[in-house]
Design a protein around this motif. Structure first.
Motif, PDB file in Angstrom:
ATOM      1  N   PHE A 180       0.861  -1.187   0.000  1.00  0.00           N
ATOM      2  CA  PHE A 180       0.000   0.000   0.000  1.00  0.00           C
ATOM      3  C   PHE A 180       0.895   1.234   0.000  1.00  0.00           C
ATOM      4  CE2 PHE A 180      -3.432   2.848   1.430  1.00  0.00           C
ATOM      5  CZ  PHE A 180      -4.472   2.353   0.667  1.00  0.00           C
ATOM      6  N   CYS A 181       0.277   2.384  -0.196  1.00  0.00           N
ATOM      7  CA  CYS A 181       1.012   3.637  -0.242  1.00  0.00           C
ATOM      8  C   CYS A 181       1.263   4.121   1.186  1.00  0.00           C
ATOM      9  CB  CYS A 181       0.200   4.662  -1.031  1.00  0.00           C
ATOM     10  SG  CYS A 181       1.119   6.129  -1.505  1.00  0.00           S
ATOM     11  N   LEU A 182       2.392   3.687   1.762  1.00  0.00           N
ATOM     12  CA  LEU A 182       2.743   4.011   3.141  1.00  0.00           C
ATOM     13  C   LEU A 182       4.135   4.619   3.190  1.00  0.00           C
ATOM     14  CD1 LEU A 182       1.523   0.722   4.891  1.00  0.00           C
ATOM     15  CD2 LEU A 182       0.276   2.881   4.683  1.00  0.00           C
ATOM     16  N   ASP A 183       4.395   5.418   4.228  1.00  0.00           N
ATOM     17  CA  ASP A 183       5.705   6.045   4.364  1.00  0.00           C
ATOM     18  C   ASP A 183       6.135   5.994   5.824  1.00  0.00           C
ATOM     19  OD1 ASP A 183       3.941   7.888   5.391  1.00  0.00           O
ATOM     20  OD2 ASP A 183       5.074   9.617   4.680  1.00  0.00           O
ATOM     21  N   GLY A 184       7.152   6.778   6.179  1.00  0.00           N
ATOM     22  CA  GLY A 184       7.750   6.720   7.500  1.00  0.00           C
ATOM     23  C   GLY A 184       6.839   7.118   8.631  1.00  0.00           C
ATOM     24  N   ARG A 185       5.754   7.829   8.374  1.00  0.00           N
ATOM     25  CA  ARG A 185       4.841   8.233   9.437  1.00  0.00           C
ATOM     26  C   ARG A 185       4.147   7.042  10.091  1.00  0.00           C
ATOM     27  NH1 ARG A 185       0.783  11.777   6.533  1.00  0.00           N
ATOM     28  NH2 ARG A 185       1.199  10.197   4.934  1.00  0.00           N
ATOM     29  N   PHE A 186       4.114   5.921   9.398  1.00  0.00           N
ATOM     30  CA  PHE A 186       3.407   4.746   9.899  1.00  0.00           C
ATOM     31  C   PHE A 186       4.377   3.688  10.425  1.00  0.00           C
ATOM     32  CE2 PHE A 186       1.212   6.668   6.264  1.00  0.00           C
ATOM     33  CZ  PHE A 186       0.039   7.099   6.883  1.00  0.00           C
ATOM     34  N   SER A 187       5.569   4.108  10.831  1.00  0.00           N
ATOM     35  CA  SER A 187       6.617   3.177  11.221  1.00  0.00           C
ATOM     36  C   SER A 187       6.218   2.270  12.377  1.00  0.00           C
ATOM     37  CB  SER A 187       7.896   3.945  11.589  1.00  0.00           C
ATOM     38  OG  SER A 187       8.421   4.608  10.468  1.00  0.00           O
ATOM     39  N   SER A 188       5.557   2.816  13.388  1.00  0.00           N
ATOM     40  CA  SER A 188       5.239   2.000  14.564  1.00  0.00           C
ATOM     41  C   SER A 188       4.351   0.825  14.200  1.00  0.00           C
ATOM     42  CB  SER A 188       4.574   2.862  15.638  1.00  0.00           C
ATOM     43  OG  SER A 188       3.382   3.452  15.144  1.00  0.00           O
ATOM     44  N   SER A 189       3.360   1.045  13.348  1.00  0.00           N
ATOM     45  CA  SER A 189       2.479  -0.052  12.926  1.00  0.00           C
ATOM     46  C   SER A 189       3.228  -1.057  12.074  1.00  0.00           C
ATOM     47  CB  SER A 189       1.276   0.502  12.147  1.00  0.00           C
ATOM     48  OG  SER A 189       0.467   1.314  12.962  1.00  0.00           O
ATOM     49  N   TYR A 198       9.699   4.686   4.584  1.00  0.00           N
ATOM     50  CA  TYR A 198       9.785   3.918   5.826  1.00  0.00           C
ATOM     51  C   TYR A 198      11.189   3.321   5.947  1.00  0.00           C
ATOM     52  CZ  TYR A 198       9.416  -0.281   8.701  1.00  0.00           C
ATOM     53  OH  TYR A 198       9.641  -1.264   9.623  1.00  0.00           O
ATOM     54  N   LYS A 199      11.797   3.413   7.136  1.00  0.00           N
ATOM     55  CA  LYS A 199      13.133   2.887   7.391  1.00  0.00           C
ATOM     56  C   LYS A 199      13.030   1.509   8.043  1.00  0.00           C
ATOM     57  CE  LYS A 199      14.973   6.908   6.222  1.00  0.00           C
ATOM     58  NZ  LYS A 199      15.772   7.108   4.997  1.00  0.00           N
ATOM     59  N   PHE A 200      13.729   0.534   7.488  1.00  0.00           N
ATOM     60  CA  PHE A 200      13.655  -0.801   8.068  1.00  0.00           C
ATOM     61  C   PHE A 200      14.303  -0.805   9.455  1.00  0.00           C
ATOM     62  CE2 PHE A 200      14.703  -5.153   8.952  1.00  0.00           C
ATOM     63  CZ  PHE A 200      13.610  -5.845   8.460  1.00  0.00           C
ATOM     64  N   PRO A 201      13.635  -1.369  10.467  1.00  0.00           N
ATOM     65  CA  PRO A 201      14.173  -1.367  11.832  1.00  0.00           C
ATOM     66  C   PRO A 201      15.255  -2.433  11.998  1.00  0.00           C
ATOM     67  CG  PRO A 201      12.070  -2.517  11.767  1.00  0.00           C
ATOM     68  CD  PRO A 201      12.307  -2.003  10.380  1.00  0.00           C
ATOM     69  N   HIS A 202      16.504  -2.031  11.910  1.00  0.00           N
ATOM     70  CA  HIS A 202      17.601  -2.997  11.962  1.00  0.00           C
ATOM     71  C   HIS A 202      17.634  -3.759  13.281  1.00  0.00           C
ATOM     72  CE1 HIS A 202      19.228   0.628  13.864  1.00  0.00           C
ATOM     73  NE2 HIS A 202      19.990  -0.195  14.562  1.00  0.00           N
ATOM     74  N   LYS A 203      17.052  -3.201  14.344  1.00  0.00           N
ATOM     75  CA  LYS A 203      17.050  -3.881  15.637  1.00  0.00           C
ATOM     76  C   LYS A 203      16.356  -5.241  15.551  1.00  0.00           C
ATOM     77  CE  LYS A 203      17.026   0.221  18.637  1.00  0.00           C
ATOM     78  NZ  LYS A 203      16.271   0.915  19.713  1.00  0.00           N
ATOM     79  N   LEU A 204      15.298  -5.315  14.747  1.00  0.00           N
ATOM     80  CA  LEU A 204      14.528  -6.545  14.682  1.00  0.00           C
ATOM     81  C   LEU A 204      15.297  -7.694  14.047  1.00  0.00           C
ATOM     82  CD1 LEU A 204      10.994  -5.209  13.706  1.00  0.00           C
ATOM     83  CD2 LEU A 204      11.886  -5.781  15.958  1.00  0.00           C
ATOM     84  N   LEU A 205      16.415  -7.391  13.415  1.00  0.00           N
ATOM     85  CA  LEU A 205      17.222  -8.450  12.828  1.00  0.00           C
ATOM     86  C   LEU A 205      18.002  -9.222  13.883  1.00  0.00           C
ATOM     87  CD1 LEU A 205      18.705  -6.840   9.601  1.00  0.00           C
ATOM     88  CD2 LEU A 205      17.144  -8.764   9.748  1.00  0.00           C
ATOM     89  N   GLY A 206      18.086  -8.678  15.084  1.00  0.00           N
ATOM     90  CA  GLY A 206      18.911  -9.313  16.103  1.00  0.00           C
ATOM     91  C   GLY A 206      20.380  -9.077  15.851  1.00  0.00           C
ATOM     92  N   ILE A 207      20.725  -7.871  15.389  1.00  0.00           N
ATOM     93  CA  ILE A 207      22.116  -7.556  15.056  1.00  0.00           C
ATOM     94  C   ILE A 207      22.575  -6.345  15.851  1.00  0.00           C
ATOM     95  CG2 ILE A 207      21.886  -8.470  12.730  1.00  0.00           C
ATOM     96  CD1 ILE A 207      21.568  -5.646  11.710  1.00  0.00           C
ATOM     97  N   CYS A 208      23.851  -6.143  15.850  1.00  0.00           N
ATOM     98  CA  CYS A 208      24.432  -4.966  16.480  1.00  0.00           C
ATOM     99  C   CYS A 208      25.333  -4.295  15.458  1.00  0.00           C
ATOM    100  CB  CYS A 208      25.233  -5.348  17.728  1.00  0.00           C
ATOM    101  SG  CYS A 208      25.976  -3.922  18.553  1.00  0.00           S
TER     102      CYS A 208
END
Length: 476
Positions: free
Chosen positions: A126-135, A168-178
């Motif tokens: 869908f047409c989504l951007d960074g404002r919807f990051s939390s969802s 939207y920026k991919f949340p690198h934390k969810l990868l389990g990486i540092c």
């Protein structure tokens, strides 16, 4: 005399309806007798809305319908999406905002009800951007916790460009990486079951993609399109499971290095600044490269920096490329299928054919996508086609000329091939420029259709009479 009402027909129709309902009930009863695993498998093959709708059939079907393993939240299935173009001219920003939140609420509602513990495919489009990051972050975490195998994030914020919103920026934390350079460590969840990852209009860096490759032991397919954050990408190491890599339209991408991996297919569509390096890839059999460039040295640099000794399928967009008088390309002994998108009226166009025929002695199929240019400061030299050296070829069987136009350069390409290829069995003329009007060239403007009609007539008058009877001629 007034006729009597044919009551028997009404009765018969009623019996048929009751019989049909009874048959449907029996079918459903027989299907319901199947084990849960089989029912979940069947429901997972339905469109998402139909799969969820089965949950109203009974208490047992409620568990089945809400345990579907395929979650495809496609915009075309969204009830209000069809009104997008109707309201777009009047209040675009307000309408996009409203529709985006409705889409997000739909996804959230389904995920809250979902009762499965394993998801084979999770797609949001869908047409989504960074404002919807939390969802979106919660959706990704849901996919990870349900051991997703195929994850597709398709956000197309072209409509947001005029409003200045960011991807939207991919949340690198969810990868389990540092990643020290990003200043944060992850939650150690990971995508241990992930096999396919496709992202479009998602902000993702090369570091995150490289950690994806190293942290997902089953990841075989990676596709990245329209991301502004990707600058450098390295796919290196025999431990990487990746087999298929697609990189498209990443404006700021400067370099791609693929080395010491068992990759099978690589597709790249990009721009002039990207440097490609491919080495020690023994299983690589298919490469497609389309660069929007007028750099004359592209072909020389490409084959110098990319080892393609085992390649079987090669597709190149070489509009602006040219050759030295005696170019030296490496021997492509395994090449069976070659596609070249070339400038047909470039005065050394036939040298393109000579160069590749000479380096591909066992080629079986050749596709030429012809582009005609009218000149200009950025165009290569245009004029009469200069004669190229003869290059006898004994294996080429099928030649397809795509984008054929009412221009003598197309005829000259075909005649050069007929003269040099003794094994030629079939010539296909296709005036449709399918690469410009996907899918399969539909929705072409009237001017394009007129040129196609003219091209077919030109081919029948100037080309078909010159083709020997031993060669099959097809005009699409």
């Amino acid at each position: 005399m007034k006729r009597k009402r044919p009551t028997f027909q009404v009765e018969n129709n009623g019996k048929r309806r009751r019989r049909k309902c009874w048959d449907e009930y029996n079918k459903l009863d027989r299907i319901s007798a199947l084990p849960d695993d089989i029912l979940v498998y069947l429901v997972s093959r339905l469109p998402l809305k139909e799969a969820v709708a089965t949950s109203v059939l009974s208490r047992r079907w409620q568990n089945v319908g809400l345990s579907t393993k395929t979650l495809r939240f496609d915009a075309v299935d969204f009830s209000v999406y069809n009104n997008f173009r109707r309201y777009w001219p009047d209040r675009p920003e307000e309408f996009i905002e409203q529709e985006s939140w409705k889409y997000i609420n739909w996804v959230n509602h389904v995920l809250q009800q979902h009762r499965g513990k394993h998801v084979e495919e999770f797609r949001v489009s869908f047409c989504l951007d960074g404002r919807f990051s939390s969802s979106i972050n919660r959706w990704i975490q849901f996919a990870m916790e349900n051991r997703v195998e195929m994850l597709e994030l398709d956000f197309y914020p072209e409509a947001f460009l005029r409003f200045g919103f960011e991807d939207y920026k991919f949340p690198h934390k969810l990868l389990g990486i540092c990643i020290p350079s990003l200043g944060s460590c992850g939650y150690n969840i990971g995508f241990k079951s992930l096999k396919v990852l496709q992202i479009r209009h998602v902000g993702v860096t090369g570091e995150v993609l490289e950690y994806f490759l190293s942290s997902c032991p089953l990841l075989e397919r990676l596709s990245v399109s329209y991301t502004q954050d990707l600058v450098n990408l390295r796919v290196i190491g025999p431990s990487i499971a990746l087999k298929y890599l697609v990189i498209k339209d990443c404006d700021n991408l400067k370099s791609i290095e693929i080395r010491d991996v068992n990759i099978v297919s690589f597709i790249y569509y990009g721009y002039r600044s990207t440097n490609l390096v491919i080495s020690n890839v023994p299983l690589l059999t298919e490469v497609s490269v389309s660069k929007e460039t007028w750099k004359k040295e592209f072909i020389r640099d490409f084959f110098t920096q990319c080892c393609l000794c085992n390649i079987e399928i090669l597709k190149l967009h070489i509009h602006g490329a040219s050759y030295d008088e005696y170019p030296a390309l490496p021997l492509l002994a395994s090449l069976k299928h070659l596609e070249l998108q070339v400038v047909a009226n470039y005065n050394r166009a036939l040298h393109h054919l000579y160069t590749f025929l000479k380096s591909s002695p066992y080629l079986l199929r050749l596709v030429l996508k012809l582009q005609l240019l009218q000149g200009g400061p950025s165009c290569p030299e245009i004029g009469d086609i200069k004669k190229a050296p003869d290059c006898p070829h004994n294996h080429l069987k099928v030649v397809e000329i795509a984008g054929f136009r009412a221009h003598l350069s197309g005829v000259e390409h075909v005649m050069y091939l007929i003269k040099n290829v003794a094994s030629l069995e079939k010539i296909v003329i296709d005036p449709v420029r399918r690469w410009r009007y996907p899918p399969n060239g539909v929705n072409r403007p009237a001017t394009e259709l007129n040129k196609e009609v003219e091209a077919r007539y030109h081919a029948s008058q100037n080309l078909k009479p010159k083709i020997p009877a031993t060669i099959e001629y097809v005009c699409l």
